[in-house]
Design a protein around this motif. Structure first.
Motif, mmCIF file in Angstrom:
data_model
loop_
_atom_site.group_PDB
_atom_site.id
_atom_site.type_symbol
_atom_site.label_atom_id
_atom_site.label_comp_id
_atom_site.label_asym_id
_atom_site.label_seq_id
_atom_site.Cartn_x
_atom_site.Cartn_y
_atom_site.Cartn_z
ATOM 1 N N GLU A 296 36.585 25.278 36.268
ATOM 2 C CA GLU A 296 37.451 26.451 36.381
ATOM 3 C C GLU A 296 37.832 26.973 34.999
ATOM 4 O OE1 GLU A 296 37.763 23.600 37.963
ATOM 5 O OE2 GLU A 296 37.992 23.981 40.120
ATOM 6 N N LEU B 57 34.610 29.535 34.387
ATOM 7 C CA LEU B 57 35.105 30.814 34.913
ATOM 8 C C LEU B 57 36.118 31.461 33.973
ATOM 9 C CD1 LEU B 57 35.154 32.830 37.194
ATOM 10 C CD2 LEU B 57 36.810 31.414 38.383
ATOM 11 N N LEU B 58 37.160 30.706 33.611
ATOM 12 C CA LEU B 58 38.189 31.322 32.761
ATOM 13 C C LEU B 58 37.655 31.584 31.355
ATOM 14 C CD1 LEU B 58 41.461 29.498 33.898
ATOM 15 C CD2 LEU B 58 40.513 31.666 34.675
ATOM 16 N N ARG C 106 35.932 34.900 31.539
ATOM 17 C CA ARG C 106 36.935 35.975 31.644
ATOM 18 C C ARG C 106 37.618 36.221 30.304
ATOM 19 N NH1 ARG C 106 40.225 34.238 37.191
ATOM 20 N NH2 ARG C 106 38.547 34.664 38.680
ATOM 21 N N ARG D 43 41.085 43.675 42.565
ATOM 22 C CA ARG D 43 40.832 43.086 43.873
ATOM 23 C C ARG D 43 41.241 44.039 44.994
ATOM 24 N NH1 ARG D 43 41.914 36.572 42.953
ATOM 25 N NH2 ARG D 43 39.997 36.354 41.752
ATOM 26 N N ARG E 105 45.241 42.764 38.896
ATOM 27 C CA ARG E 105 45.791 41.505 38.383
ATOM 28 C C ARG E 105 45.505 41.387 36.894
ATOM 29 N NH1 ARG E 105 42.937 35.646 39.922
ATOM 30 N NH2 ARG E 105 43.983 34.437 38.307
ATOM 31 N N TYR F 166 48.004 31.619 32.629
ATOM 32 C CA TYR F 166 46.614 31.165 32.526
ATOM 33 C C TYR F 166 46.130 30.998 31.092
ATOM 34 C CZ TYR F 166 45.518 31.544 37.484
ATOM 35 O OH TYR F 166 45.451 31.351 38.824
ATOM 36 N N ASP G 228 46.792 36.035 41.403
ATOM 37 C CA ASP G 228 45.921 35.020 42.018
ATOM 38 C C ASP G 228 46.428 34.691 43.423
ATOM 39 O OD1 ASP G 228 44.034 33.001 42.387
ATOM 40 O OD2 ASP G 228 45.352 31.483 41.490
ATOM 41 N N GLU H 47 32.581 38.961 41.565
ATOM 42 C CA GLU H 47 32.487 37.723 42.341
ATOM 43 C C GLU H 47 33.217 37.846 43.671
ATOM 44 O OE1 GLU H 47 34.909 34.546 40.683
ATOM 45 O OE2 GLU H 47 36.111 35.955 39.553
HETATM 46 C C1 IPM Z 1 40.380 33.044 41.638
HETATM 47 C C2 IPM Z 1 40.366 31.559 41.504
HETATM 48 C C3 IPM Z 1 40.445 31.221 40.029
HETATM 49 C C4 IPM Z 1 41.743 31.794 39.526
HETATM 50 C C5 IPM Z 1 40.340 29.731 39.690
HETATM 51 C C6 IPM Z 1 39.111 29.095 40.302
HETATM 52 C C7 IPM Z 1 40.383 29.499 38.208
HETATM 53 O O1 IPM Z 1 41.386 30.983 42.229
HETATM 54 O O2 IPM Z 1 39.454 33.678 41.094
HETATM 55 O O3 IPM Z 1 41.284 33.577 42.272
HETATM 56 O O4 IPM Z 1 42.793 31.156 39.654
HETATM 57 O O5 IPM Z 1 41.704 32.886 38.993
#
Ligand code: IPM
Ligand code: MN
Length: 350
Positions: free
Chosen positions: A85, A89-90, A93, A103, A129, A136, A245, A275
């Protein structure tokens, strides 16, 4: 002149590869007048367990050289929570400065949700968001870890620059012809009196530059009630990283579930990544029953970001045709396998 785009593809873990496969099938069906070079990235749990690598710099640079990135999902029960994560992913980002997490919360025709009182038109808003700071950011640490006197601090970082750019983005979206002209700040200003105050002041300051937009405020806990009780009051919501989130999972449920909810990590001046917002669904992996519509919705957003509005509109028509055909059934039920749902979208997009 036809466009040519390089699209980075991170299929990732769990059901990620299955849903990305359907998205790419739809992409091929709607691709008209432009070319794509797909660049597959072997990133995720398998790569990590095999090599110990999560996201080497060379691959981050290759991602940064793409026109857009299409991601399935990351996370795996075999890997300690936080590694994929944070470091995959982060990291993407943050490193690609995808500071908007966009979203949409939309209810497609015929989709059943857990809230029978909602009509199909009730649910139609967008959550903007903040995606680059807040809780984060990773700021904080331990003191006396593992002792009875342990202290764990996790700080919420809110910069003037970061807050201003996300609030401005949300105002611009609310003022656009695509929306209805209402911007709601969702926060917790009654308790988070520093961060919330900064957000509220920025909203107040920018409001005069957007006279066509009505600015509103709702506490995050109350927003959860309104999502169920009166979602039509929302048009564009702006909120911080953590609140965004959490409320978008609830948002997904009033759309019809995590299988439908799509999102984009957007850098308006750089490379954006799209995604499905649900996770890897380990219980569904490999069964061919996962709903690909969220991933296909993410593809629609990707096409829109590239400027391929016609192709995006075709994907949207395809999704709506698919949900109409499914008549409230869930993916996996009544023969609506992952690939069958993808086929319905392709047919509807023709
Ligand atoms: C989301 C997920 C991610 C977040 C995690 C997996 C890091 O929950 O994309 O909403 O918290 O942003
Ligand atoms: Mn989430």
């Amino acid at each position: 002149m036809t466009g040519r785009y390089r699209i980075g593809v991170i299929r990732g873990d769990g059901t990620g590869p299955e849903v990305v496969g359907e998205g790419l099938k739809v992409l091929e069906a709607v691709r008209d007048g432009f070319d794509v070079d797909l660049m597959d990235f072997d990133l995720g749990a398998d790569r990590y367990l095999r090599t110990g690598e999560v996201l080497p710099d060379a691959e981050l640079e290759q991602l940064a050289a793409c026109d857009a990135v299409y991601l399935g999902a990351v996370g795996d029960p075999r890997v300690k929570p936080g590694i994929l994560e944070r470091e995959l992913l982060l990291k993407v980002r943050f490193q690609l400065d995808q500071w908007v997490n966009l979203r949409p919360v939309v209810r497609y025709p015929g989709v059943q949700t857990l809230v029978p009182s909602h009509t199909e038109d009730d649910v139609n808003f967008v959550v903007v968001r903040e995606n680059s700071e807040g809780l984060y950011s990773g700021a904080g640490g331990f003191h006396r870890k593992g002792t009875p006197h342990e202290v764990a601090v996790q700080e919420s970082i809110n910069t003037r620059h970061g807050v201003e750019r996300i609030v401005r983005y949300a105002f611009e979206l609310a003022a656009s012809p695509a929306r209805r002209g209402t911007l709601t700040l969702v926060h917790k200003t009654n308790v988070l009196t520093f961060a919330g105050d900064l957000y509220q002041r920025v909203v107040d300051e920018l409001a005069s530059a957007f006279p066509s937009v009505e600015a509103d405020y709702v506490h995050v806990d109350a927003a959860c009630i309104y999502f169920l009780d009166s979602p039509s009051r929302f048009d564009v919501i702006v909120t911080d990283n953590m609140f965004g989130d959490i409320i978008t999972d609830l948002g997904a449920m009033i759309q019809g579930g995590m299988g439908i909810a799509a999102g984009g990590n957007i850098n308006p001046d750089g490379v954006s990544m799209f995604e499905p917002i649900g996770g890897t669904a380990p219980g569904e992996t490999g069964k061919g029953t996962i709903n690909p519509l969220a991933a296909i919705g993410a593809l629609e957003m990707l096409l829109r970001q590239l400027g391929e509005a016609d192709a995006a509109a075709r994907v949207d028509r395809g999704i709506r045709a698919a949900t109409q055909q499914m008549k409230g059934m869930r993916a996996g039920e009544m023969g609506f396998t992952t690939t069958a749902v993808g086929d319905l979208v392709v047919e509807g997009a023709a």
